[in-house]
Design a protein around this motif. Structure first.
Motif, PDB file in Angstrom:
ATOM      1  N   ASN A   1      84.618  90.295  92.121  1.00  0.00           N
ATOM      2  CA  ASN A   1      85.014  91.644  92.515  1.00  0.00           C
ATOM      3  C   ASN A   1      85.154  91.759  94.033  1.00  0.00           C
ATOM      4  O   ASN A   1      86.111  92.356  94.536  1.00  0.00           O
ATOM      5  CB  ASN A   1      83.985  92.655  92.009  1.00  0.00           C
TER       6      ASN A   1
ATOM      7  N   GLN B   1      82.244  94.900  85.244  1.00  0.00           N
ATOM      8  CA  GLN B   1      81.014  94.660  85.993  1.00  0.00           C
ATOM      9  C   GLN B   1      80.077  95.863  85.906  1.00  0.00           C
ATOM     10  O   GLN B   1      78.874  95.703  85.667  1.00  0.00           O
ATOM     11  CB  GLN B   1      81.336  94.369  87.461  1.00  0.00           C
TER      12      GLN B   1
ATOM     13  N   ASP C   1      80.542  87.954  88.411  1.00  0.00           N
ATOM     14  CA  ASP C   1      81.531  89.031  88.403  1.00  0.00           C
ATOM     15  C   ASP C   1      81.470  89.842  89.699  1.00  0.00           C
ATOM     16  O   ASP C   1      82.474  90.394  90.153  1.00  0.00           O
ATOM     17  CB  ASP C   1      81.348  89.947  87.190  1.00  0.00           C
ATOM     18  N   THR C   2      80.285  89.895  90.304  1.00  0.00           N
ATOM     19  CA  THR C   2      80.147  90.576  91.594  1.00  0.00           C
ATOM     20  C   THR C   2      80.926  89.834  92.676  1.00  0.00           C
ATOM     21  O   THR C   2      81.624  90.444  93.494  1.00  0.00           O
ATOM     22  CB  THR C   2      78.669  90.677  91.997  1.00  0.00           C
TER      23      THR C   2
END
Length: 288
Positions: free
Chosen positions: A81, A53, A77-78
């Motif tokens: 995560n 990321q 992807d944030t």
């Protein structure tokens, strides 16, 4: 030979901090073994996603049109995560509290990884929901007025400890947290604040050198920072999370101190009976 730490004992401010370090010194090997065995997958997954990321974000920021909102570069992807980090913290909380609960139940003896894992599995759903709800509560406290958010931080920490140590429901632990911390908020908050300072100091020492190199490159406009520097920064940041165990250990010791002060020996008998109704299951018995 150094005497084993007795968890259930009334402590003052200095004893809370001192006994946290003594307990860590006496149990760091089996505790870290349980930590990396149980939390290792989530830690590794969070590190991998975070590295990818950060690499994508640096490239995206470097090609961002003038005047464009920086929030446009964030993607799925944030979200992944954030979820992985949340799961990691839930597992770390459960692993530490489960270790302490079993340590108390086994007569101040370090439990095995298998024993800790049985508790983690049993309490996972309850702890996951509790951390989400209590985190939202703290955020609301900070947004509405800063002081309520600060006040709720040690209270919610004691609530989470109560879920494992008393095998309680979220509703019971919510009420329990306020009752236990009444009259001892400043002592509990002060000890937790000291431990947070220790954690951040150690984290800065570990991460600062390589972060300065990476940050300098970003500041100078070199968004294509070498991947090894980027990966090393993220890995060190996540590895530093291991020192958060100190805060959870202090929370557990503070809980036992508050419970002993408020309840005396009555709660000790209830805690010692956890998991004894069905020894073959190796799971805590529902009490509330």
């Amino acid at each position: 030979m150094e005497q084993k730490v007795e968890l259930r004992k009334v402590r003052d401010f200095g004893e809370l901090i001192n006994d946290t370090f003594v307990f860590t010194k006496q149990n760091w090997k089996p505790l870290l073994k349980a930590y990396f065995t149980i939390c290792g997958f989530f830690l590794a997954a969070a590190v991998i996603v975070a590295v990818l990321q950060q690499q994508r974000l640096l490239q995206a920021f470097g090609s961002l049109p003038t005047g464009a909102s920086p929030f446009t570069v964030y993607g799925w992807d944030t979200v992944i995560n954030v979820v992985l980090v949340m799961l990691f913290y839930v597992m770390m909380t459960l692993t530490t509290f489960s270790y302490m609960s079993l340590y108390k139940e086994k007569g101040n003896t370090a439990p095995s990884v298998e024993e800790v894992w049985s508790y983690v599995r049993y309490f996972f759903g309850r702890m996951f929901v509790a951390q989400i709800l209590l985190s939202i509560l703290i955020i609301i406290g900070f947004v509405c007025c800063f002081i309520p958010g600060v006040y709720l931080m040690p209270v919610t920490a004691i609530m989470l400890a109560s879920i494992v140590f008393e095998n309680s429901s979220l509703g019971y632990s919510f009420d329990r947290g306020f009752k236990l911390i009444k009259g001892q908020w400043w002592t509990t908050f002060g000890a937790m604040l000291v431990m947070m300072v220790v954690y951040y100091a150690v984290s800065i020492v570990l991460v600062l050198p390589i972060s300065l190199i990476t940050g300098a490159g970003v500041f100078l406009g070199r968004f294509n920072m070498p991947f090894p520097f980027l990966a090393a920064t993220v890995v060190l940041q996540y590895l530093a999370q291991v020192f958060m165990i100190l805060l959870y250990l202090l929370t557990g010791i503070a809980y036992f101190s508050l419970a002993e002060e408020k309840d005396g020996a009555g709660l000790s008998e209830r805690i010692s009976s956890i998991g004894k109704s069905d020894p073959s299951a190796d799971l805590p018995e529902e009490q509330y």
